[in-house]
Scaffold this motif. Structure first.
Motif, PDB file in Angstrom:
ATOM      1  N   UNK A   1     -19.072   3.420  -9.673  1.00  0.00           N
ATOM      2  CA  UNK A   1     -19.384   4.471  -8.719  1.00  0.00           C
ATOM      3  C   UNK A   1     -18.764   5.808  -9.044  1.00  0.00           C
ATOM      4  N   UNK A   2     -18.195   5.931 -10.259  1.00  0.00           N
ATOM      5  CA  UNK A   2     -17.576   7.188 -10.696  1.00  0.00           C
ATOM      6  C   UNK A   2     -16.601   7.717  -9.657  1.00  0.00           C
ATOM      7  N   UNK A   3     -15.809   6.811  -9.109  1.00  0.00           N
ATOM      8  CA  UNK A   3     -14.837   7.165  -8.076  1.00  0.00           C
ATOM      9  C   UNK A   3     -13.450   6.718  -8.511  1.00  0.00           C
ATOM     10  N   UNK A   4     -12.551   7.670  -8.623  1.00  0.00           N
ATOM     11  CA  UNK A   4     -11.163   7.378  -8.949  1.00  0.00           C
ATOM     12  C   UNK A   4     -10.402   7.234  -7.632  1.00  0.00           C
ATOM     13  N   UNK A   5      -9.956   6.027  -7.278  1.00  0.00           N
ATOM     14  CA  UNK A   5      -9.315   5.849  -5.967  1.00  0.00           C
ATOM     15  C   UNK A   5      -8.028   6.639  -5.811  1.00  0.00           C
ATOM     16  N   UNK A   6      -7.433   7.068  -6.920  1.00  0.00           N
ATOM     17  CA  UNK A   6      -6.193   7.834  -6.843  1.00  0.00           C
ATOM     18  C   UNK A   6      -6.441   9.340  -6.744  1.00  0.00           C
ATOM     19  N   UNK A   7      -7.640   9.796  -7.095  1.00  0.00           N
ATOM     20  CA  UNK A   7      -7.888  11.238  -7.145  1.00  0.00           C
ATOM     21  C   UNK A   7      -9.115  11.690  -6.372  1.00  0.00           C
ATOM     22  N   UNK A   8     -10.083  10.783  -6.154  1.00  0.00           N
ATOM     23  CA  UNK A   8     -11.353  11.186  -5.569  1.00  0.00           C
ATOM     24  C   UNK A   8     -11.386  11.117  -4.051  1.00  0.00           C
ATOM     25  N   UNK A   9     -10.404  10.464  -3.448  1.00  0.00           N
ATOM     26  CA  UNK A   9     -10.436  10.227  -2.013  1.00  0.00           C
ATOM     27  C   UNK A   9      -9.507  11.178  -1.281  1.00  0.00           C
ATOM     28  N   UNK A  10      -9.796  11.399  -0.006  1.00  0.00           N
ATOM     29  CA  UNK A  10      -8.959  12.283   0.812  1.00  0.00           C
ATOM     30  C   UNK A  10      -7.802  11.537   1.460  1.00  0.00           C
ATOM     31  N   UNK A  11      -7.653  10.262   1.151  1.00  0.00           N
ATOM     32  CA  UNK A  11      -6.641   9.413   1.786  1.00  0.00           C
ATOM     33  C   UNK A  11      -6.198   8.369   0.770  1.00  0.00           C
ATOM     34  N   UNK A  12      -4.989   7.828   0.931  1.00  0.00           N
ATOM     35  CA  UNK A  12      -4.506   6.814  -0.015  1.00  0.00           C
ATOM     36  C   UNK A  12      -5.005   5.417   0.336  1.00  0.00           C
ATOM     37  N   UNK A  13      -5.253   4.623  -0.708  1.00  0.00           N
ATOM     38  CA  UNK A  13      -5.521   3.201  -0.551  1.00  0.00           C
ATOM     39  C   UNK A  13      -4.232   2.429  -0.817  1.00  0.00           C
ATOM     40  N   UNK A  14      -3.986   1.413   0.003  1.00  0.00           N
ATOM     41  CA  UNK A  14      -2.814   0.561  -0.197  1.00  0.00           C
ATOM     42  C   UNK A  14      -3.330  -0.856  -0.430  1.00  0.00           C
ATOM     43  N   UNK A  15      -3.036  -1.377  -1.607  1.00  0.00           N
ATOM     44  CA  UNK A  15      -3.523  -2.690  -1.984  1.00  0.00           C
ATOM     45  C   UNK A  15      -2.561  -3.761  -1.484  1.00  0.00           C
ATOM     46  N   UNK A  16      -3.085  -4.741  -0.762  1.00  0.00           N
ATOM     47  CA  UNK A  16      -2.287  -5.829  -0.197  1.00  0.00           C
ATOM     48  C   UNK A  16      -2.856  -7.145  -0.718  1.00  0.00           C
ATOM     49  N   UNK A  17      -2.034  -7.930  -1.389  1.00  0.00           N
ATOM     50  CA  UNK A  17      -2.530  -9.207  -1.909  1.00  0.00           C
ATOM     51  C   UNK A  17      -2.714 -10.212  -0.774  1.00  0.00           C
ATOM     52  N   UNK A  18      -3.854 -10.897  -0.780  1.00  0.00           N
ATOM     53  CA  UNK A  18      -4.184 -11.856   0.262  1.00  0.00           C
ATOM     54  C   UNK A  18      -3.076 -12.898   0.405  1.00  0.00           C
ATOM     55  N   UNK A  19      -2.473 -13.011   1.595  1.00  0.00           N
ATOM     56  CA  UNK A  19      -1.415 -14.001   1.784  1.00  0.00           C
ATOM     57  C   UNK A  19      -1.979 -15.341   2.239  1.00  0.00           C
ATOM     58  N   UNK A  20      -1.236 -16.405   2.008  1.00  0.00           N
ATOM     59  CA  UNK A  20      -1.564 -17.672   2.664  1.00  0.00           C
ATOM     60  C   UNK A  20      -1.117 -17.625   4.116  1.00  0.00           C
ATOM     61  N   UNK A  21      -0.002 -16.951   4.360  1.00  0.00           N
ATOM     62  CA  UNK A  21       0.522 -16.819   5.717  1.00  0.00           C
ATOM     63  C   UNK A  21       1.349 -15.536   5.746  1.00  0.00           C
ATOM     64  N   UNK A  22       0.907 -14.576   6.539  1.00  0.00           N
ATOM     65  CA  UNK A  22       1.619 -13.301   6.584  1.00  0.00           C
ATOM     66  C   UNK A  22       1.250 -12.530   7.837  1.00  0.00           C
ATOM     67  N   UNK A  23       1.489 -11.229   7.804  1.00  0.00           N
ATOM     68  CA  UNK A  23       1.149 -10.370   8.940  1.00  0.00           C
ATOM     69  C   UNK A  23       0.406  -9.143   8.433  1.00  0.00           C
ATOM     70  N   UNK A  24      -0.418  -8.575   9.326  1.00  0.00           N
ATOM     71  CA  UNK A  24      -1.117  -7.335   9.051  1.00  0.00           C
ATOM     72  C   UNK A  24      -1.327  -6.648  10.381  1.00  0.00           C
ATOM     73  N   UNK A  25      -0.735  -5.453  10.533  1.00  0.00           N
ATOM     74  CA  UNK A  25      -0.789  -4.798  11.824  1.00  0.00           C
ATOM     75  C   UNK A  25      -0.243  -5.730  12.892  1.00  0.00           C
ATOM     76  N   UNK A  26      -0.982  -5.937  13.999  1.00  0.00           N
ATOM     77  CA  UNK A  26      -0.491  -6.809  15.067  1.00  0.00           C
ATOM     78  C   UNK A  26      -0.816  -8.283  14.828  1.00  0.00           C
ATOM     79  N   UNK A  27      -1.501  -8.583  13.720  1.00  0.00           N
ATOM     80  CA  UNK A  27      -2.014  -9.930  13.499  1.00  0.00           C
ATOM     81  C   UNK A  27      -1.072 -10.792  12.661  1.00  0.00           C
ATOM     82  N   UNK A  28      -0.946 -12.052  13.047  1.00  0.00           N
ATOM     83  CA  UNK A  28      -0.535 -13.059  12.084  1.00  0.00           C
ATOM     84  C   UNK A  28      -1.793 -13.429  11.313  1.00  0.00           C
ATOM     85  N   UNK A  29      -1.728 -13.385  10.001  1.00  0.00           N
ATOM     86  CA  UNK A  29      -2.892 -13.580   9.145  1.00  0.00           C
ATOM     87  C   UNK A  29      -2.645 -14.769   8.236  1.00  0.00           C
TER      88      UNK A  29
END
Length: 254
Positions: free
Chosen positions: A103-131
């Motif tokens: 898509x000719x999109x550089x996630x570090x330079x083309x976006x107006x906001x940062x992306x934060x990569x989170x590796x899928x947990x077997x058991x963890x939290x995200x925001x208010x959720x136990x995931x």
């Protein structure tokens, strides 16, 4: 917990957008999957570019992830500012990187906001959720997800037939969304679930309610008829809003 259904369709369904939904709790919105036909629905239903806090990918077939780059480009055009968490597996990161390249999109330079990569947990939290997550049997790695917050539990299968791990994940959920391609098991589709394999989940796994999605074109009428035998099991509907609240024990219950 509030669930908003964006799409319920299979990969090439002309009538229904690809399966995707948004789960909200405590002001935090998690979007699950973003296939190629999902972005227009997302933009109509959630016009605020800052509305989504995180994206979770069950797996990386086109009908589950090809909408990512268009969504990010639109949010940049609309001047999204806050970071976006993208939750996926280590292998998934590599696949999504190829989407950015295509898509000719550089996630570090083309976006107006940062992306934060989170590796899928077997058991963890995200925001208010136990995931929590577990694998299903699919043609590529797929991880079903369970979210718990406010005394309720929601589960979503992604694609694939059940495994002992995914059934354990679903046990006791207040609401389970499960993909269901056909009414009867199809030997040509060993990596998709059928109604006959899922119908006993409310009783056997203690699932309070179940919605079936990702239905093969032409099967919806037959599947609706099969679901009629149990009011706890319904076809998922696009645009549906579901609010989960804790169950109140009956008077005198122990």
């Amino acid at each position: 917990m509030d669930i908003q259904v964006l799409g319920v369709g299979e990969a090439a369904d002309p009538s229904f957008a690809n399966s995707s939904l948004i789960v909200a709790a405590g002001g935090f919105r998690l979007m699950i999957d973003c296939g190629h036909s999902v972005p227009p629905v997302l933009w109509r239903e959630m016009p605020d570019p800052d509305a989504i806090d995180a994206l979770y990918f069950t797996h990386h077939h086109p009908d589950h992830c090809f909408g990512l780059v268009p969504a990010l480009i639109r949010w940049t055009d609309d001047r999204r500012s806050k970071p976006l968490d993208i939750v996926t597996t280590a292998g998934g990161w590599k696949q999504l990187a190829l989407l950015f390249q295509a898509g000719a999109t550089d996630p570090d330079r083309s976006l107006s906001f940062p992306l934060r990569w989170v590796e899928t947990p077997e058991d963890g939290t995200l925001g208010p959720f136990r995931l929590r997550t577990a694998p299903t049997r699919h043609s590529m790695p797929n991880r079903a997800i369970r979210l718990e917050a406010g005394g309720v539990a929601f589960a979503y299968s992604g694609d694939g037939r059940a495994t002992p791990e995914s059934e354990a994940l679903f046990r006791g959920a207040d609401l389970l969304f499960h993909e269901c391609l056909t009414v009867e098991a199809d030997p040509t589709q060993p990596f998709h679930a059928a109604h006959g394999q899922l119908a006993d989940y409310p009783t056997r796994l203690g699932v309070r309610a179940m919605r079936l999605y990702h239905v093969r074109m032409g099967e919806r009428e037959r599947l609706a008829a099969a679901c009629a035998a149990d009011p706890r099991v319904l076809l998922a509907r696009p645009g549906e809003r579901i609010v989960l609240t804790p169950q109140v024990p009956a008077p005198g219950a122990v």
